[in-house]
Design an enzyme around this catalytic site. Sequence first.
Site, short mmCIF file in Angstrom:
data_model
loop_
_atom_site.label_atom_id
_atom_site.label_comp_id
_atom_site.label_asym_id
_atom_site.label_seq_id
_atom_site.Cartn_x
_atom_site.Cartn_y
_atom_site.Cartn_z
N GLU A 20 2.01 4.24 11.82
CA GLU A 20 2.64 3.04 11.26
C GLU A 20 3.99 3.35 10.64
O GLU A 20 4.26 4.47 10.24
CB GLU A 20 1.79 2.48 10.12
CG GLU A 20 0.41 2.11 10.51
CD GLU A 20 -0.37 1.63 9.28
OE1 GLU A 20 -1.53 1.34 9.44
OE2 GLU A 20 0.23 1.57 8.19
N CYS B 79 -0.83 1.27 2.97
CA CYS B 79 -0.98 2.50 3.73
C CYS B 79 -2.14 2.55 4.73
O CYS B 79 -3.29 2.49 4.37
CB CYS B 79 -1.28 3.56 2.67
SG CYS B 79 -0.35 5.02 2.87
N1 SAH Z 1 -0.25 11.15 0.65
C1 SAH Z 1 0.83 10.67 -0.14
C2 SAH Z 1 1.61 9.54 0.48
C3 SAH Z 1 0.83 8.38 1.04
S1 SAH Z 1 0.04 7.24 -0.06
C4 SAH Z 1 0.37 10.32 -1.53
O1 SAH Z 1 -0.83 10.39 -1.79
O2 SAH Z 1 1.18 10.03 -2.37
C5 SAH Z 1 1.29 6.64 -1.02
C6 SAH Z 1 0.93 5.47 -1.90
O3 SAH Z 1 0.42 4.37 -1.15
C7 SAH Z 1 -0.16 5.68 -2.96
O4 SAH Z 1 0.26 6.35 -4.09
C8 SAH Z 1 -0.44 4.26 -3.31
O5 SAH Z 1 0.53 3.87 -4.23
C9 SAH Z 1 -0.21 3.49 -2.03
N2 SAH Z 1 -1.47 2.97 -1.52
C10 SAH Z 1 -2.33 3.56 -0.67
N3 SAH Z 1 -3.40 2.77 -0.45
C11 SAH Z 1 -3.20 1.67 -1.16
C12 SAH Z 1 -3.96 0.48 -1.35
N4 SAH Z 1 -5.13 0.30 -0.76
N5 SAH Z 1 -3.46 -0.46 -2.16
C13 SAH Z 1 -2.26 -0.28 -2.78
N6 SAH Z 1 -1.51 0.81 -2.63
C14 SAH Z 1 -1.97 1.78 -1.85
#
Ligand code: SAH
Length: 338
Positions: free
Chosen positions: A85, A329
């Site tokens: 994505e 994400c």
């Molecule tokens: N692996 C890295 C980068 C990917 S996730 C990390 O962990 O930082 C990056 C961000 O995506 C997370 O910190 C969170 O803020 C956001 N994220 C992931 N899943 C989410 C969800 N279900 N709802 C809201 N934000 C989400």
Amino acid sequence: MKILSDFSFSELKSCLANLPQFRAKQIFDAIIQGKDYNETTLPKSLIEQLKNEYILKPVEIYKTLTSKDGTKKYLLKLFDNNIVECVFLKQNYGNTICLSSQVGCKMGCKFCASTLNGCVRNLSTGEMLSTIAVVNADNGKCNERNFSNIVVMGSGEPFDNYENVVKWLELITDKNGFNVSERNISISTCGLVDKIYEFAKLNYNITLCLSLHATTDETRKTIMPIANRYNIQQTLDALKFYVEQNNRRVVFEYCLIKDVNNSKQDILRLKDLTKDLKCHVNVICLNPNGGSLKATTRAEAVAFVKELNKIGVSATLRRSQGSDIEGACGMLRAKHLN
Ligand code: SAH
């Protein structure tokens, strides 16, 4: 087969040393413009020759979803048919591209859809560069830069694909290419502490973001497996080192989850955790991914941030964009795989 966008400009020049010098520049431009062989002005005979050995465009748009707010979410098909994505966010102060670093993810965070089917593989440097090129071309003229910021916050853990991500940084900031300013790039990690130290020493002027999401090790362990490997204090020490090395403010991401991390005590502990660090807290409303975790209301999130500000913590609530198109994400890919 090799991917041409995996090479830096100087590597490309030496790898194509048997061709006239200007060909390397022509191919490099084609990469940056997201073009495939048939869209270039390379001679047919050369294309036939290159095609046997090199992929020019390793990423293709497979599907696009456009949100009411203008956010565009892409499913991109890689040369081996894997799907990743990418998100293009329209913003007043310049558009932002949200980039994935892996096909899936193995970090296992409970709230995140990227990790639901594990990690298939790393993205190569060139796949990440070509992702930017293809999405850039889809949002304006292909020979202009149609975005100003990049956040490596899509699927995957960038520091679990450390070498490719660092080389990608070198290419994306290259004056001959996109020439993105380091200051306009953010990389988000769940906290691979050894890699934070390693990265800090490279002295990039980029913004490092840490997915914190909890204020005690106990709670963090229930939602983020990485917390079993490094505790919060070790992680903060690494961030402190990053700030010392680069004098850049770090950003904490804090996804509010009802009855897990949204208490009054969490607010006080957030103050305590952030007090000695040049930092900002980005509060995010959970976008539920079908698991057991529940979101707070928007009003509760606003109140949470207000309390933080009141006791002197620099914090803002992240505007939620594209939630009508599986904005968080890995959600769109997870849906696609199902
Ligand atoms: N692996 C890295 C980068 C990917 S996730 C990390 O962990 O930082 C990056 C961000 O995506 C997370 O910190 C969170 O803020 C956001 N994220 C992931 N899943 C989410 C969800 N279900 N709802 C809201 N934000 C989400």
